[in-house]
Design a protein around this motif. Structure first.
Motif, PDB file in Angstrom:
ATOM      1  N   ILE A   1     -17.295 -11.599   0.813  1.00 41.86           N
ATOM      2  CA  ILE A   1     -16.531 -11.958  -0.387  1.00 41.86           C
ATOM      3  C   ILE A   1     -16.558 -13.468  -0.576  1.00 41.86           C
ATOM      4  O   ILE A   1     -16.853 -13.977  -1.668  1.00 41.86           O
ATOM      5  CB  ILE A   1     -15.075 -11.445  -0.291  1.00 41.86           C
ATOM      6  N   ASP A   2     -16.258 -14.197   0.490  1.00 41.84           N
ATOM      7  CA  ASP A   2     -16.237 -15.659   0.394  1.00 41.84           C
ATOM      8  C   ASP A   2     -17.618 -16.220   0.071  1.00 41.84           C
ATOM      9  O   ASP A   2     -17.742 -17.140  -0.743  1.00 41.84           O
ATOM     10  CB  ASP A   2     -15.682 -16.262   1.680  1.00 41.84           C
ATOM     11  N   LEU A   3     -18.659 -15.678   0.691  1.00 43.73           N
ATOM     12  CA  LEU A   3     -20.022 -16.131   0.403  1.00 43.73           C
ATOM     13  C   LEU A   3     -20.382 -15.890  -1.061  1.00 43.73           C
ATOM     14  O   LEU A   3     -20.987 -16.748  -1.709  1.00 43.73           O
ATOM     15  CB  LEU A   3     -21.027 -15.420   1.312  1.00 43.73           C
ATOM     16  N   TRP A   4     -20.017 -14.721  -1.570  1.00 46.52           N
ATOM     17  CA  TRP A   4     -20.312 -14.404  -2.971  1.00 46.52           C
ATOM     18  C   TRP A   4     -19.620 -15.416  -3.886  1.00 46.52           C
ATOM     19  O   TRP A   4     -20.237 -15.939  -4.819  1.00 46.52           O
ATOM     20  CB  TRP A   4     -19.863 -12.977  -3.303  1.00 46.52           C
ATOM     21  N   LEU A   5     -18.348 -15.683  -3.618  1.00 46.90           N
ATOM     22  CA  LEU A   5     -17.611 -16.647  -4.444  1.00 46.90           C
ATOM     23  C   LEU A   5     -18.228 -18.039  -4.341  1.00 46.90           C
ATOM     24  O   LEU A   5     -18.414 -18.716  -5.358  1.00 46.90           O
ATOM     25  CB  LEU A   5     -16.141 -16.679  -4.032  1.00 46.90           C
ATOM     26  N   LEU A   6     -18.553 -18.460  -3.132  1.00 46.00           N
ATOM     27  CA  LEU A   6     -19.133 -19.791  -2.948  1.00 46.00           C
ATOM     28  C   LEU A   6     -20.490 -19.915  -3.642  1.00 46.00           C
ATOM     29  O   LEU A   6     -20.821 -20.979  -4.185  1.00 46.00           O
ATOM     30  CB  LEU A   6     -19.255 -20.117  -1.456  1.00 46.00           C
ATOM     31  N   ASP A   7     -21.269 -18.824  -3.646  1.00 45.15           N
ATOM     32  CA  ASP A   7     -22.572 -18.838  -4.319  1.00 45.15           C
ATOM     33  C   ASP A   7     -22.446 -18.924  -5.843  1.00 45.15           C
ATOM     34  O   ASP A   7     -23.393 -19.335  -6.516  1.00 45.15           O
ATOM     35  CB  ASP A   7     -23.382 -17.587  -3.957  1.00 45.15           C
ATOM     36  N   HIS A   8     -21.312 -18.519  -6.379  1.00 47.47           N
ATOM     37  CA  HIS A   8     -21.105 -18.501  -7.831  1.00 47.47           C
ATOM     38  C   HIS A   8     -20.149 -19.609  -8.279  1.00 47.47           C
ATOM     39  O   HIS A   8     -19.538 -19.517  -9.345  1.00 47.47           O
ATOM     40  CB  HIS A   8     -20.573 -17.132  -8.262  1.00 47.47           C
ATOM     41  N   LEU A   9     -20.036 -20.640  -7.489  1.00 46.71           N
ATOM     42  CA  LEU A   9     -19.013 -21.652  -7.710  1.00 46.71           C
ATOM     43  C   LEU A   9     -19.573 -23.039  -7.453  1.00 46.71           C
ATOM     44  O   LEU A   9     -20.382 -23.226  -6.543  1.00 46.71           O
ATOM     45  CB  LEU A   9     -17.863 -21.358  -6.730  1.00 46.71           C
ATOM     46  N   ASP A  10     -19.120 -23.982  -8.238  1.00 49.05           N
ATOM     47  CA  ASP A  10     -19.444 -25.384  -7.996  1.00 49.05           C
ATOM     48  C   ASP A  10     -18.123 -26.076  -7.701  1.00 49.05           C
ATOM     49  O   ASP A  10     -17.380 -26.426  -8.611  1.00 49.05           O
ATOM     50  CB  ASP A  10     -20.129 -25.985  -9.236  1.00 49.05           C
ATOM     51  N   GLN A  11     -17.820 -26.238  -6.417  1.00 52.25           N
ATOM     52  CA  GLN A  11     -16.528 -26.770  -6.011  1.00 52.25           C
ATOM     53  C   GLN A  11     -16.512 -28.298  -6.011  1.00 52.25           C
ATOM     54  O   GLN A  11     -17.540 -28.935  -5.813  1.00 52.25           O
ATOM     55  CB  GLN A  11     -16.158 -26.303  -4.602  1.00 52.25           C
ATOM     56  N   ASN A  12     -15.331 -28.828  -6.155  1.00 53.79           N
ATOM     57  CA  ASN A  12     -15.101 -30.259  -5.968  1.00 53.79           C
ATOM     58  C   ASN A  12     -14.953 -30.486  -4.464  1.00 53.79           C
ATOM     59  O   ASN A  12     -13.917 -30.166  -3.882  1.00 53.79           O
ATOM     60  CB  ASN A  12     -13.838 -30.689  -6.712  1.00 53.79           C
ATOM     61  N   GLU A  13     -15.980 -31.022  -3.842  1.00 51.50           N
ATOM     62  CA  GLU A  13     -15.983 -31.184  -2.393  1.00 51.50           C
ATOM     63  C   GLU A  13     -15.001 -32.234  -1.894  1.00 51.50           C
ATOM     64  O   GLU A  13     -14.755 -32.331  -0.694  1.00 51.50           O
ATOM     65  CB  GLU A  13     -17.405 -31.483  -1.897  1.00 51.50           C
ATOM     66  N   SER A  14     -14.443 -33.030  -2.799  1.00 58.11           N
ATOM     67  CA  SER A  14     -13.443 -34.015  -2.374  1.00 58.11           C
ATOM     68  C   SER A  14     -12.017 -33.489  -2.540  1.00 58.11           C
ATOM     69  O   SER A  14     -11.055 -34.156  -2.158  1.00 58.11           O
ATOM     70  CB  SER A  14     -13.611 -35.326  -3.151  1.00 58.11           C
ATOM     71  N   ALA A  15     -11.862 -32.272  -3.079  1.00 63.27           N
ATOM     72  CA  ALA A  15     -10.531 -31.687  -3.242  1.00 63.27           C
ATOM     73  C   ALA A  15      -9.970 -31.301  -1.881  1.00 63.27           C
ATOM     74  O   ALA A  15     -10.723 -31.037  -0.940  1.00 63.27           O
ATOM     75  CB  ALA A  15     -10.609 -30.455  -4.143  1.00 63.27           C
ATOM     76  N   PRO A  16      -8.643 -31.253  -1.751  1.00 68.54           N
ATOM     77  CA  PRO A  16      -8.047 -30.820  -0.481  1.00 68.54           C
ATOM     78  C   PRO A  16      -8.491 -29.399  -0.122  1.00 68.54           C
ATOM     79  O   PRO A  16      -8.636 -28.542  -0.985  1.00 68.54           O
ATOM     80  CB  PRO A  16      -6.538 -30.875  -0.748  1.00 68.54           C
ATOM     81  N   LEU A  17      -8.690 -29.190   1.165  1.00 66.54           N
ATOM     82  CA  LEU A  17      -9.141 -27.904   1.673  1.00 66.54           C
ATOM     83  C   LEU A  17      -7.958 -26.952   1.839  1.00 66.54           C
ATOM     84  O   LEU A  17      -6.925 -27.325   2.381  1.00 66.54           O
ATOM     85  CB  LEU A  17      -9.831 -28.124   3.024  1.00 66.54           C
ATOM     86  N   HIS A  18      -8.132 -25.730   1.369  1.00 66.06           N
ATOM     87  CA  HIS A  18      -7.122 -24.693   1.565  1.00 66.06           C
ATOM     88  C   HIS A  18      -7.407 -23.999   2.894  1.00 66.06           C
ATOM     89  O   HIS A  18      -8.550 -23.738   3.234  1.00 66.06           O
ATOM     90  CB  HIS A  18      -7.177 -23.681   0.416  1.00 66.06           C
ATOM     91  N   SER A  19      -6.371 -23.684   3.651  1.00 62.02           N
ATOM     92  CA  SER A  19      -6.568 -23.148   5.003  1.00 62.02           C
ATOM     93  C   SER A  19      -6.968 -21.680   5.018  1.00 62.02           C
ATOM     94  O   SER A  19      -7.497 -21.189   6.017  1.00 62.02           O
ATOM     95  CB  SER A  19      -5.296 -23.329   5.837  1.00 62.02           C
ATOM     96  N   GLU A  20      -6.723 -20.964   3.944  1.00 58.75           N
ATOM     97  CA  GLU A  20      -7.038 -19.541   3.902  1.00 58.75           C
ATOM     98  C   GLU A  20      -8.007 -19.299   2.753  1.00 58.75           C
ATOM     99  O   GLU A  20      -7.829 -19.826   1.660  1.00 58.75           O
ATOM    100  CB  GLU A  20      -5.767 -18.711   3.715  1.00 58.75           C
ATOM    101  N   THR A  21      -9.008 -18.467   2.999  1.00 57.14           N
ATOM    102  CA  THR A  21     -10.017 -18.196   1.985  1.00 57.14           C
ATOM    103  C   THR A  21      -9.600 -17.031   1.091  1.00 57.14           C
ATOM    104  O   THR A  21      -8.768 -16.201   1.485  1.00 57.14           O
ATOM    105  CB  THR A  21     -11.363 -17.856   2.640  1.00 57.14           C
ATOM    106  N   PRO A  22     -10.212 -16.914  -0.098  1.00 53.42           N
ATOM    107  CA  PRO A  22      -9.945 -15.738  -0.927  1.00 53.42           C
ATOM    108  C   PRO A  22     -10.262 -14.432  -0.209  1.00 53.42           C
ATOM    109  O   PRO A  22      -9.530 -13.442  -0.351  1.00 53.42           O
ATOM    110  CB  PRO A  22     -10.859 -15.959  -2.139  1.00 53.42           C
ATOM    111  N   GLY A  23     -11.350 -14.401   0.582  1.00 53.40           N
ATOM    112  CA  GLY A  23     -11.685 -13.173   1.311  1.00 53.40           C
ATOM    113  C   GLY A  23     -10.595 -12.750   2.276  1.00 53.40           C
ATOM    114  O   GLY A  23     -10.264 -11.570   2.384  1.00 53.40           O
ATOM    115  N   LEU A  24     -10.013 -13.704   2.978  1.00 46.81           N
ATOM    116  CA  LEU A  24      -8.905 -13.397   3.888  1.00 46.81           C
ATOM    117  C   LEU A  24      -7.679 -12.898   3.113  1.00 46.81           C
ATOM    118  O   LEU A  24      -6.978 -11.982   3.563  1.00 46.81           O
ATOM    119  CB  LEU A  24      -8.544 -14.623   4.714  1.00 46.81           C
ATOM    120  N   MET A  25      -7.430 -13.497   1.963  1.00 46.97           N
ATOM    121  CA  MET A  25      -6.285 -13.080   1.155  1.00 46.97           C
ATOM    122  C   MET A  25      -6.497 -11.678   0.585  1.00 46.97           C
ATOM    123  O   MET A  25      -5.570 -10.855   0.552  1.00 46.97           O
ATOM    124  CB  MET A  25      -6.027 -14.100   0.045  1.00 46.97           C
ATOM    125  N   ILE A  26      -7.720 -11.389   0.156  1.00 45.68           N
ATOM    126  CA  ILE A  26      -8.034 -10.049  -0.358  1.00 45.68           C
ATOM    127  C   ILE A  26      -7.888  -9.013   0.752  1.00 45.68           C
ATOM    128  O   ILE A  26      -7.396  -7.897   0.522  1.00 45.68           O
ATOM    129  CB  ILE A  26      -9.430 -10.040  -1.008  1.00 45.68           C
TER     130      ILE A  26
END
Length: 197
Positions: free
Chosen positions: A86-111
């Motif tokens: 799930i996380d890989l799929w989201l990351l592959d379809h996303l252009d993140q701001n790499e300087s933004a603060p990191l969240h400790s839990e991923t969407p896959g873990l939350m799902i």
């Protein structure tokens, strides 16, 4: 792309359908890749839940518990692999701001946590009106059900908030590998034959 309401609705519908067909339902995956992975991940949790129930049966033989334990290990590995997918799929379809603060839990873990809550809600709802149980038991489970539904609503809102922040570039996440060792014959001493000292 990611919508907690759609995910929790799917988890409830799949849980109901699998229970009504005794787990033999062939689930038709939707065209959207993310939802297909989330369905497979929820199915792994459904199967894991019911294998764990079998392991707790007082009349289970040692050989049956051994078989169930192996099934649980395989299902838990699948569950974790699908969280990562799930996380890989989201990351592959996303252009993140790499300087933004990191969240400790991923969407896959939350799902995954939402999936477990869907199963708890289903079974607690069953217990809240089981014919062979007392009214005290029913009330206890109605109270538990209210708490579980509140927890799921909170977590779903947190998932939607995280996703909005990721899309806005104010938060980011990265893939966290689970690094399970128990199923790996090269990492588990019980499997490669070396006794621990």
């Amino acid at each position: 792309m990611l919508d907690a309401i759609l995910i929790t609705r799917m988890q409830d519908e799949v849980t109901e359908a699998l229970h009504n067909t005794e787990g033999e339902l062939a689930i038709e995956a939707p065209a959207d890749g993310l939802m297909a992975i989330a369905i497979a991940q929820h199915r792994a949790n459904f199967d894991l839940w019911h294998e764990e129930d079998k392991a707790r049966c007082p009349g289970a033989s040692d050989s049956e518990i051994t078989r169930i334990k192996h099934a649980i290990d395989a299902l838990n590995q699948r569950r974790n692999d699908l969280m990562e997918k799930i996380d890989l799929w989201l990351l592959d379809h996303l252009d993140q701001n790499e300087s933004a603060p990191l969240h400790s839990e991923t969407p896959g873990l939350m799902i995954d946590r939402l999936s477990i809550l869907a199963l708890k809600i289903y079974h607690t709802r069953e217990e809240s009106h089981r014919d062979s149980a007392t009214e005290k038991h029913h009330q206890r489970n109605r109270n538990r059900l209210a708490l579980l539904e509140e927890q799921r609503a909170d977590l779903a809102a947190c998932l939607d908030t995280l996703w909005a922040e990721v899309l806005n570039g104010t938060r980011r996440f990265k893939l966290y590998r689970q690094m399970k060792m128990y199923n790996d014959p090269e990492l588990n001493p019980a499997m490669y034959g070396t006794a621990r000292s």
